[in-house]
Design an enzyme around this catalytic site. Structure first.
Site, PDB file in Angstrom:
ATOM      1  N   GLY A 151       0.843  -1.198   0.000  1.00  0.00           N
ATOM      2  CA  GLY A 151       0.000   0.000   0.000  1.00  0.00           C
ATOM      3  C   GLY A 151       0.873   1.241   0.000  1.00  0.00           C
ATOM      4  N   LEU A 152       0.247   2.370  -0.229  1.00  0.00           N
ATOM      5  CA  LEU A 152       0.969   3.642  -0.304  1.00  0.00           C
ATOM      6  C   LEU A 152       1.650   3.989   1.011  1.00  0.00           C
ATOM      7  CD1 LEU A 152      -1.735   5.825  -2.124  1.00  0.00           C
ATOM      8  CD2 LEU A 152       0.328   4.813  -3.136  1.00  0.00           C
ATOM      9  N   SER A 153       2.659   4.833   0.915  1.00  0.00           N
ATOM     10  CA  SER A 153       3.286   5.376   2.115  1.00  0.00           C
ATOM     11  C   SER A 153       2.218   6.142   2.905  1.00  0.00           C
ATOM     12  CB  SER A 153       4.416   6.326   1.696  1.00  0.00           C
ATOM     13  OG  SER A 153       5.020   6.892   2.828  1.00  0.00           O
ATOM     14  N   GLY A 154       2.103   5.834   4.171  1.00  0.00           N
ATOM     15  CA  GLY A 154       1.128   6.538   5.012  1.00  0.00           C
ATOM     16  C   GLY A 154      -0.256   5.906   5.010  1.00  0.00           C
ATOM     17  N   ALA A 155      -0.427   4.801   4.290  1.00  0.00           N
ATOM     18  CA  ALA A 155      -1.751   4.155   4.262  1.00  0.00           C
ATOM     19  C   ALA A 155      -2.062   3.459   5.583  1.00  0.00           C
ATOM     20  CB  ALA A 155      -1.834   3.162   3.107  1.00  0.00           C
ATOM     21  N   SER A 190       5.983  -1.961  -1.830  1.00  0.00           N
ATOM     22  CA  SER A 190       5.973  -3.009  -2.880  1.00  0.00           C
ATOM     23  C   SER A 190       4.980  -2.668  -3.989  1.00  0.00           C
ATOM     24  CB  SER A 190       5.727  -4.407  -2.297  1.00  0.00           C
ATOM     25  OG  SER A 190       4.786  -4.439  -1.268  1.00  0.00           O
TER      26      SER A 190
HETATM   27  S1  ADX Z   1       9.400   0.214  -1.915  1.00  0.00           S
HETATM   28  O1  ADX Z   1       8.826   0.931  -3.081  1.00  0.00           O
HETATM   29  O2  ADX Z   1      10.784  -0.202  -2.173  1.00  0.00           O
HETATM   30  O3  ADX Z   1       8.553  -0.898  -1.462  1.00  0.00           O
HETATM   31  P1  ADX Z   1       9.710   1.040   0.820  1.00  0.00           P
HETATM   32  O4  ADX Z   1       8.486   0.571   1.493  1.00  0.00           O
HETATM   33  O5  ADX Z   1      10.935   0.230   0.971  1.00  0.00           O
HETATM   34  O6  ADX Z   1       9.405   1.302  -0.746  1.00  0.00           O
HETATM   35  O7  ADX Z   1      10.066   2.507   1.308  1.00  0.00           O
HETATM   36  C1  ADX Z   1       9.076   3.473   1.311  1.00  0.00           C
HETATM   37  C2  ADX Z   1       9.377   4.591   2.294  1.00  0.00           C
HETATM   38  O8  ADX Z   1      10.492   5.325   1.843  1.00  0.00           O
HETATM   39  C3  ADX Z   1       8.213   5.564   2.337  1.00  0.00           C
HETATM   40  O9  ADX Z   1       7.346   5.276   3.414  1.00  0.00           O
HETATM   41  C4  ADX Z   1       8.895   6.892   2.531  1.00  0.00           C
HETATM   42  O10 ADX Z   1       9.082   7.144   3.901  1.00  0.00           O
HETATM   43  C5  ADX Z   1      10.274   6.724   1.938  1.00  0.00           C
HETATM   44  N1  ADX Z   1      10.446   7.283   0.580  1.00  0.00           N
HETATM   45  C6  ADX Z   1      11.449   8.101   0.213  1.00  0.00           C
HETATM   46  N2  ADX Z   1      11.405   8.384  -1.085  1.00  0.00           N
HETATM   47  C7  ADX Z   1      10.340   7.742  -1.599  1.00  0.00           C
HETATM   48  C8  ADX Z   1       9.767   7.641  -2.900  1.00  0.00           C
HETATM   49  N3  ADX Z   1      10.303   8.268  -3.944  1.00  0.00           N
HETATM   50  N4  ADX Z   1       8.649   6.893  -3.063  1.00  0.00           N
HETATM   51  C9  ADX Z   1       8.118   6.260  -2.003  1.00  0.00           C
HETATM   52  N5  ADX Z   1       8.601   6.303  -0.749  1.00  0.00           N
HETATM   53  C10 ADX Z   1       9.718   7.031  -0.535  1.00  0.00           C
END
Ligand code: ADX
Length: 208
Positions: A13-17, A87
């Protein structure tokens, strides 16, 4: 043998979801049931196992495949494994699914607008101003799972309700047994027993 079968609960899910919040609650729930459990949290993995990786598609894929690799080692050793990274790419999540097999995908949903409103880390504001490029949901893709085992909507549900949905599914899939719920009456989440009559052991939290 009372040894438990391992499995992976794969949050996406999205960051912050709300992935990490629910993942943490699930971890405590597994502990309370006496399961061996581990969390591979996106933020923690990026400071350790995946230190130095960025957010290009290639680096994200590498990050997710590493998490999948470790999750598989844990799962095959009977651990109730939890992963919580964005992911964003369906094909890599499915690669992890094929590897791990005992794989329970949980889509933690909140809209980009809602996540940006919450903006716990202040990153959405930066992304929307163009100060961070390639931010998931803003100017980088997020591919939602087409058939996750569990869909939770953190805009409509409390964390306890989302947790309960996950536990019900794990029970239905035979990975946990609600009847095994151990008595931990003053746990933070003891309220979840109110939500579903299937949990027979109403805990004595009047002992508070
Ligand atoms: S993933 O895409 O590789 O699965 P992951 O969960 O490890 O991402 O890391 C996401 C976290 O990194 C986010 O919650 C946020 O705090 C930080 N972040 C920094 N830059 C980005 C970006 N460009 N996109 C998404 N998350 C980012």
């Amino acid at each position: 043998m009372s040894e438990h079968r391992g499995f992976t609960v794969w949050f996406t899910g999205l960051s912050g979801a709300g992935k990490s919040t629910i993942a943490e609650m699930l971890y405590h729930e597994f502990q309370a049931r006496g399961l061996r459990t581990e969390i591979l949290d996106g933020d923690v993995v990026r400071q350790t196992l995946s230190k130095g990786l960025g957010f290009s598609k290639e680096d994200r894929d590498t990050n997710i495949l590493r998490i999948g690799f470790v999750a598989n080692l844990l799962t095959r050793n009977g651990v109730a494994t939890i992963t919580s990274a964005i992911s964003p790419y369906r094909h890599v999540r499915n690669e992890c699914r094929s590897l791990i097999k005992d794989f329970v995908e949980v889509h933690v949903h909140a809209t980009v607008e809602e996540c940006a409103k919450r903006d716990v880390k202040g990153l959405y504001e930066k992304a929307m101003k163009g100060e961070i490029k390639g931010f998931t949901g803003v100017d980088d893709p997020y591919e939602p799972p087409s058939a996750p085992e569990v869909f939770v909507d953190t805009m409509a549900q409390t964390p306890d309700q989302s947790l309960q949905l996950i536990l019900d599914t794990l029970d239905e899939l035979g990975y946990i047994d609600h009847a095994e719920r151990m008595v931990h009456g003053h746990g933070e989440h003891s309220g979840l027993t109110d939500l579903d009559g299937k949990i027979g052991l109403r805990l004595a939290d009047d002992s508070r």
